[in-house]
Enzyme design. Sequence first.
Site: not given
Length: 292
Positions: A107, A272
């Site tokens: 990320d 994620h």
Amino acid sequence: MTPAIAGFDHIRLPGADGVELAAAVGGSGSPVVLLHGFPQTHLMWRHVAERLADEHTVICPDLRGYGASDKPAATDPGVYAKRTMAADIVSLAAALGHGRFALVGHDRGALVAFRAGLDHPETITHLGILDVVPTLDMWNVLHGASAAVGYHLFLMAQRPGLPETMIAGSADAFFGSFLDAWADDPTAMPEDVRAAYLRASAAAVPSIVADYRASADIDVMHDQADLDAGSQLAMPVTVVQQDWGARLGYDAVGVWRAWAPDLEHRLTRAGHFMAEEAPDEIAADIRGLLAR
């Protein structure tokens, strides 16, 4: 008690421009630096770090502006530019005696890792990227109703003042919404870990917003300059992503191939927060990268 990576030392190390970074360091062998994402800290790597520590020196810092690291005021866009944050990581590794190291980011940390790979090709031996596209490409693939998935990018891109006020006024709800929405397996993030992320994020609202604001300004300029110059990542690169190409309508492999000629690109079924949901899988991906 704040959770920690078992068996790792927790220390402070110099970054760039007088900033100090908190880091967990453990294991022995060739160095691997792991960079966390949003809205998290180095703790997200706890399972993967423990799996890699039998073969590698594993270094897990909190990025500047996050966790227990320094949070300098964003007096100019460069303070939270990914170029500056990448320089932090090179300085931190050098302080531990590592002039060359492998780098893996998730990320926001992956955007820092990407910039480090472009700016410091003599230092970064291998590059791992989890669940992002480069900053310039990120803005290019967000369009229409599908861009709602990244609404926070647009919110935190606004001028200083309103985003910080809005987020600080409902910090747990704001940051918690991402921990909930992006997790395919909520049990992978125990309550004490979730609480640690929320505490750390609530205490870092101005710097987190500044990090995101930089990605709508100076980071785009840096990426565009490299694209115009034909710059590419010189080291082996592994990208592991959810199938964002199908969801947002772009060629994910093509985007990354333009930047990384020596590319392995793989889709994962994990959510994620894949380093927490599928640590065996992600540790295996990192080992495979380091073997190239």
